[in-house]
Design an enzyme around this catalytic site. Structure first.
Site, PDB file in Angstrom:
ATOM      1  N   HIS A  84      10.373  46.788  68.405  1.00  0.00           N
ATOM      2  CA  HIS A  84       9.269  45.899  68.757  1.00  0.00           C
ATOM      3  C   HIS A  84       9.512  44.471  68.232  1.00  0.00           C
ATOM      4  CE1 HIS A  84       7.587  49.722  69.922  1.00  0.00           C
ATOM      5  NE2 HIS A  84       7.752  50.156  68.684  1.00  0.00           N
ATOM      6  N   GLU A 121       4.219  48.104  62.554  1.00  0.00           N
ATOM      7  CA  GLU A 121       5.548  48.672  62.730  1.00  0.00           C
ATOM      8  C   GLU A 121       6.584  47.578  62.915  1.00  0.00           C
ATOM      9  OE1 GLU A 121       8.014  51.730  65.656  1.00  0.00           O
ATOM     10  OE2 GLU A 121       5.950  51.170  66.145  1.00  0.00           O
ATOM     11  N   HIS A 176      12.531  52.409  63.754  1.00  0.00           N
ATOM     12  CA  HIS A 176      11.134  52.565  64.138  1.00  0.00           C
ATOM     13  C   HIS A 176      10.346  53.284  63.051  1.00  0.00           C
ATOM     14  CE1 HIS A 176      11.128  51.405  68.469  1.00  0.00           C
ATOM     15  NE2 HIS A 176      12.432  51.638  68.337  1.00  0.00           N
ATOM     16  N   GLU A 258      13.001  57.248  63.364  1.00  0.00           N
ATOM     17  CA  GLU A 258      11.567  57.141  63.066  1.00  0.00           C
ATOM     18  C   GLU A 258      11.417  57.462  61.585  1.00  0.00           C
ATOM     19  OE1 GLU A 258       9.192  56.191  65.026  1.00  0.00           O
ATOM     20  OE2 GLU A 258       9.855  56.483  67.091  1.00  0.00           O
TER      21      GLU A 258
END
Length: 294
Positions: A84, A121, A176, A258
């Site tokens: 992101h 995030e 992430h 993650e």
């Protein structure tokens, strides 16, 4: 590279669980998501409600779990993909435009998720990525970022894949944090499925990506002392997906990490800790290094 390390990785992860005492805290493997939990929509390319971006923090000088081993990665190229962009939430029209991911069309990017108190995030991934870059360059690797919050939004998921491909990277890691239900804890590494459709053909990278993912899962558990996901991967810390453009369009070994679940208060407390983020970066760096050394 050979793809026969899965059992070793799982035995190592089981040992970490036993020695850290995380098993009891992370009981309930495979439980269904809590329907009452705040909607996260999170997989690495799914949307979550935007929240105010937090500035990336300066990489810590905390001690590492392994010595840098000189310049053992000299001549190797690693692409680091911070998940992101802190500016995405200001550019909903741009990031909602759909791009071709080979198998279908999907939104360019998303805002990512956040902790309940607003730590985003995008801020987390950028901070861990900076730390990871420092650790890899200390070992002699050339590190390429897909972005460094140096553009107002994006890049789109197809461009992220293209950056790794054009760099002819020896490994690509997309950083992430998940946005699942409270009570879902732990890290997992997303691996590409075998996909051959449209512009997507992962046949050449499935094996090497799995080995990369196994090495990272092993070293991440060692460095952080945290357990693999109790809601994905059946305790292995590995999850195979065929719906992510960043993997489908890659022609070089690539995984998504993650690091934990931002929507769980206990995981969120770890993710918000600079000392823990340094450990997370160390675990990822160690996994990449063991993979590249063969």
């Amino acid at each position: 590279m050979p793809n026969d390390h899965g059992k070793t990785a799982r035995r190592t992860l089981a040992l970490v669980l036993a020695t850290t005492g995380c098993c009891a805290a992370l009981a309930g493997c495979g439980a269904a998501p809590d329907p009452a939990a705040p909607p996260s929509g999170k997989g690495p390319e799914r949307s979550a409600a935007p929240s105010s971006p937090q500035p990336s923090r300066t990489p810590s000088s905390a001690p590492t779990s392994e010595a840098p081993e000189g310049r053992s990665l000299a001549g190797r190229t690693v692409v680091v993909d911070p998940g992101h962009n802190p500016g995405n939430f200001r550019h909903s029209e741009e990031i909602n435009q759909k791009v071709n991911i080979g198998t279908n069309r999907k939104e360019c990017d998303t805002t990512g998720t956040s902790t309940n108190d607003g730590y985003t995030e995008a801020s987390f991934t950028l901070d861990v990525s900076h730390r990871l870059r420092d650790l890899l360059t200390a070992r002699g690797a050339k590190v390429v970022f897909t972005h460094d919050a140096d553009r107002p939004w994006g890049p789109c998921i197809d461009e992220r894949a293209r950056i790794g491909n054009e760099a002819r990277a020896d490994a690509v890691v997309s950083v992430h944090a998940d946005g699942s239900a409270a009570g879902h804890r732990g890290f997992h590494v997303i691996l590409p499925a075998r996909v051959r459709e449209g512009a997507a053909d992962t046949a050449e990278i499935v094996g090497p990506s799995r080995e990369l993912g196994e090495r990272i899962a092993d070293r991440f558990a060692r460095a952080t002392g945290t357990a693999p996901s109790n809601y994905l991967g059946n305790g292995t810390g590995l999850d195979v997906r065929d719906d992510l453009g960043g993997l489908n369009l890659s022609t070089v070994p690539k995984v998504f990490v993650e690091c934990g679940n931002m929507r769980d208060p206990k995981d969120a407390q770890l993710l918000a800790s600079a000392a823990w983020r340094q450990k997370a970066a160390q675990g990822i760096a160690d996994g990449i290094a063991t993979y590249l050394r063969g």
